[in-house]
Enzyme design. Structure first.
Site, short mmCIF file in Angstrom:
data_model
loop_
_atom_site.label_atom_id
_atom_site.label_comp_id
_atom_site.label_asym_id
_atom_site.label_seq_id
_atom_site.Cartn_x
_atom_site.Cartn_y
_atom_site.Cartn_z
N ARG A 27 52.40 61.88 74.11
CA ARG A 27 53.48 62.88 73.78
C ARG A 27 53.37 64.05 74.55
NH1 ARG A 27 56.56 60.98 69.61
NH2 ARG A 27 57.36 62.99 69.36
N TRP A 74 52.62 69.51 74.64
CA TRP A 74 53.31 69.67 76.01
C TRP A 74 54.18 70.61 75.92
CZ3 TRP A 74 58.41 69.76 77.84
CH2 TRP A 74 58.65 69.28 79.38
N ASN A 100 56.11 70.80 66.57
CA ASN A 100 56.85 69.84 67.77
C ASN A 100 58.25 70.36 68.02
OD1 ASN A 100 57.79 68.04 69.57
ND2 ASN A 100 57.81 66.30 67.89
N GLU A 492 56.41 59.37 89.63
CA GLU A 492 55.78 59.51 88.45
C GLU A 492 54.35 59.53 88.40
OE1 GLU A 492 58.94 58.93 84.78
OE2 GLU A 492 58.05 57.13 86.01
N HIS A 508 73.90 57.25 105.57
CA HIS A 508 74.92 58.31 105.27
C HIS A 508 73.85 59.57 105.12
CE1 HIS A 508 78.54 56.21 105.72
NE2 HIS A 508 78.15 55.50 104.93
N LYS A 607 56.14 61.30 77.25
CA LYS A 607 56.64 59.94 77.00
C LYS A 607 57.79 60.34 76.18
CE LYS A 607 56.55 55.36 76.72
NZ LYS A 607 57.02 55.20 78.01
C1 G6P Z 1 60.60 60.55 79.43
C2 G6P Z 1 59.91 59.55 79.87
C3 G6P Z 1 60.70 58.70 80.61
C4 G6P Z 1 61.82 58.16 80.02
C5 G6P Z 1 62.81 59.29 79.38
C6 G6P Z 1 63.75 58.81 78.57
O1 G6P Z 1 61.16 61.51 80.60
O2 G6P Z 1 58.78 60.07 80.67
O3 G6P Z 1 59.84 57.49 80.89
O4 G6P Z 1 62.41 57.14 80.64
O5 G6P Z 1 61.99 60.32 78.95
O6 G6P Z 1 63.05 58.56 77.44
P1 G6P Z 1 63.73 57.39 76.23
O7 G6P Z 1 62.53 57.42 75.25
O8 G6P Z 1 65.00 58.01 75.67
O9 G6P Z 1 63.99 56.06 76.96
#
Ligand code: G6P
Length: 612
Positions: A27, A74, A100, A492, A508, A607
């Site tokens: 997280r 984070w 958080n 990523e 294009h 994540k």
């Molecule tokens: C973050 C993660 C991505 C994920 C996105 C949406 O950016 O790093 O891997 O696709 O969130 O997250 P979700 O849990 O809504 O699919």
């Protein structure tokens, strides 16, 4: 997006907190810390860096105590450093908090507190909340939980918090609004965590807090009230999570494990839903809304990141198989562009975590505008399944690697079934066509298994391209979003610049980038656009681009043109994203690993993004 863990009970808190933080590290991982109370002393240990660095500090400290809180961060407000790491003290240093989320009005609260003589150590919004709670506690002479409640009534924003005070060594107070928090109920012990993973080996009984609720552990009991001071009863649920689901199980990384779990996660996402023999599909979680879906004038899909790519795949599927017009939006754009939403629109929100702040806000907006909102989520009990009218879980199991892999293919699996389900009920596809696709769907786990056997071949390919500066990914139709996802995966985790493009659109613009160093990954599996893709490959070759093509067995045309060919099993075009994603995941994985990158925890990412 920040992980929280807390413990109160009879065991030593430190090992529980550390193990919990390690599980929650996906997280956020720019700093970490814990606070413990022992024999009247409240101590905070925190550091920039990962939980492993925190452990080094703790090794040389006296860390006894049966109550504690922990955090892995984070960064939002304030750079990642020791001071900005959580937990944060209040002014008196008698109370600590982990948080958080984002306190949006922290600047005005901070100004007010500073005018009253408060001095702040960090740049965080969290420290402001710690000071606010403790100052209310002193000035109003109220209990810790009441101070938390009064403070939260003044706060705008999203949060999950846990608070503990030196003079209340048998009490924890937690609250949530917009960020997840689960309470674990053990024997004479209680846990708080951002998800259930830090709790599972101690208890299976959990309570998922709702937005606006405050949970208080005192006198060995849990009580819940709202910020408006309404007493609530705790809804205790049994966890289905197993410990082995969140461990690496012999793989070097979670990402590799999750890539290899796809035959199983795709199978689980179809199990109990498709019946190829009888040519039927059953979507139990949303059957109540089947007529609304069938009669929908339009489907709006909202999601972020990889889930948005799954939404793009669904756009092709719903339009083709169910003949319903679809618009796909980034949740963050949808919520702020005053979208037109009709009562007979169906909104589908897609999210692995079920906690993405932008997606949640977009759902609320769609509901306010009268739409029916269906969710496609992976995490049971998370916020999005609770915020939507109905939905379908993806059954991919916990996904811990930050870069999404099995969750994506599970989302596509569920969305294919939804499109077929509606298409069949509407009469947009015939019994025969449905049965044909369902029979083919049953073969997908084995075909994905076969695609995974390409691992070694792709590893050698990665050697060849590991030093590339840029990458282009091309696909058409339902494989255009797969190209986007392939590019996202590579950037990523390997930090190589990569773009995904519809193959025909390349001429294009991106064609200007092509020279003899440019790797171009082209999805060229069999479908009615195959010949067009061959022409697109010709265009790349004419500019000396280095073509890596994903093809089906027996391919003749593309194989003659491409420098490298990856052969995956053939399937129905609508199902091909499930197979074609696999070599792209493996390619990113091996390139990133060869470049020495941490694939499970790529820099700057998290994540679960629970802030805007
Ligand atoms: C973050 C993660 C991505 C994920 C996105 C949406 O950016 O790093 O891997 O696709 O969130 O997250 P979700 O849990 O809504 O699919």
């Amino acid at each position: 997006m920040c992980g929280i863990v807390a413990y109160i009970g009879t065991r030593q808190a430190k090992p529980i907190l550390i193990k919990g933080l390690q599980r929650l590290e996906y997280r956020g991982y720019d700093s970490a810390g814990i606070a413990l109370i022992n024999k009247g002393h409240l101590s905070v240990y925190k550091t920039v860096g990962k939980v492993s660095k925190l452990e080094e500090i703790l090794d040389v400290s006296n860390t006894e105590g049966t109550i504690g809180i922990g955090h892995t961060r984070w960064a939002t407000h304030g750079e990642p450093n020791d001071v900005n790491a959580h937990p944060h003290y209040s002014q008196s240093r008698n109370m600590v908090i982990v948080h958080n989320g984002i306190i949006e009005n922290y600047a005005s609260l901070k100004k007010q507190l500073m005018s009253e003589g408060h001095v702040f150590e960090s740049d965080t919004d969290t420290e402001v909340l710690a000071h606010l709670i403790d100052s209310i506690r002193e000035s109003e002479n109220v209990s810790l939980d009441e101070a938390v409640r009064l403070a939260l009534a003044e706060v705008h924003g999203a949060y999950a918090i846990v608070v503990m005070a030196k003079d209340e060594p048998r009490m924890l107070v937690a609250a949530r609004k917009g960020s997840p928090l689960v309470v674990g109920l053990g024997d004479q012990e209680f846990f708080f965590a951002s998800d259930a993973s830090p709790i599972i080996e101690y208890t299976k009984s959990v309570v998922y807090l709702n937005d606006g609720e405050i949970a208080i552990i005192a006198n060995n009991e849990l009580s819940i009230k709202t910020i408006e001071n309404v007493v609530k009863s705790a809804k205790v649920q049994e966890l289905e999570l197993q410990l082995e689901m969140i461990e690496k199980g012999g793989y070097d990384t979670f990402m590799m494990k999750e890539i290899f779990e796809q035959p199983r996660s795709i199978f689980d996402s179809m199990r109990g839903r498709i019946d190829p023999k009888n040519g039927t599909i059953f979507m139990g979680g949303m059957s109540e809304y089947q007529y609304k879906l069938m009669n929908a004038k339009r489907i709006l899909i909202i999601a972020c990141g990889t889930s948005w790519h799954a939404g793009l795949v669904a756009e092709y599927l719903f339009e083709d198989l169910a003949r319903i017009p679809v618009e796909v939006d980034y949740a963050s754009e949808f919520r702020y562009r005053n979208p037109i939403v009709h009562h007979d629109d169906i909104v589908i929100a897609i999210s692995q975590s079920g906690e993405t702040a932008d997606t949640l806000a977009a759902i609320e907006l769609a509901k306010q505008k009268g739409a029916t909102v269906l969710g496609v989520c992976n995490v049971v009990g998370s916020s999005i399944p609770r915020a939507t009218h109905a939905g379908a879980y993806t059954h991919a199991g916990p996904e811990i690697g930050v870069a999404s892999t099995k969750a994506f293919t599970a989302q596509v699996t569920v969305l294919i079934q939804m499109a077929l389900w509606v298409g069949h009920r509407k009469g947009a596809i015939s019994e025969g066509e449905l049965r044909k696709i369902l029979i083919e769907m049953e073969t997908i786990p084995a075909k994905v298994e076969a695609a995974l056997k390409l691992n070694e071949q792709i590893q050698s390919l990665a050697e060849e391209f590991k030093d590339a500066q840029d990458f282009l990914f091309l696909g058409r139709g339902v494989n255009f979003p797969v190209a986007l996802e392939g590019a996202l995966k590579l950037k990523e985790i390997s930090y190589i610049h990569a773009e995904g493009y519809p193959a025909a659109e390349m001429k294009h613009g991106p064609i200007a980038l092509i020279d003899d160093k440019m790797p171009v990954v082209v999805i060229a599996t069999q479908n009615n656009q195959y010949d067009k893709v061959v022409s697109n490959i010709q265009e790349v070759r004419a500019r000396k681009g280095r073509v890596i093509a994903i093809v089906n067995p027996g391919d003749t045309e593309v194989s003659k043109l491409a420098e490298f060919v990856i052969e995956v099993p053939e399937t129905h075009d609508a199902l091909s994203p499930l197979i074609n994603s696999v070599p792209l995941q493996l390619l990113s994985y091996h390139i990133a690993t060869l470049r020495g990158c941490n694939v499970d925890q790529p820099r700057n990412l998290a994540k679960s993004v629970t802030v805007e």
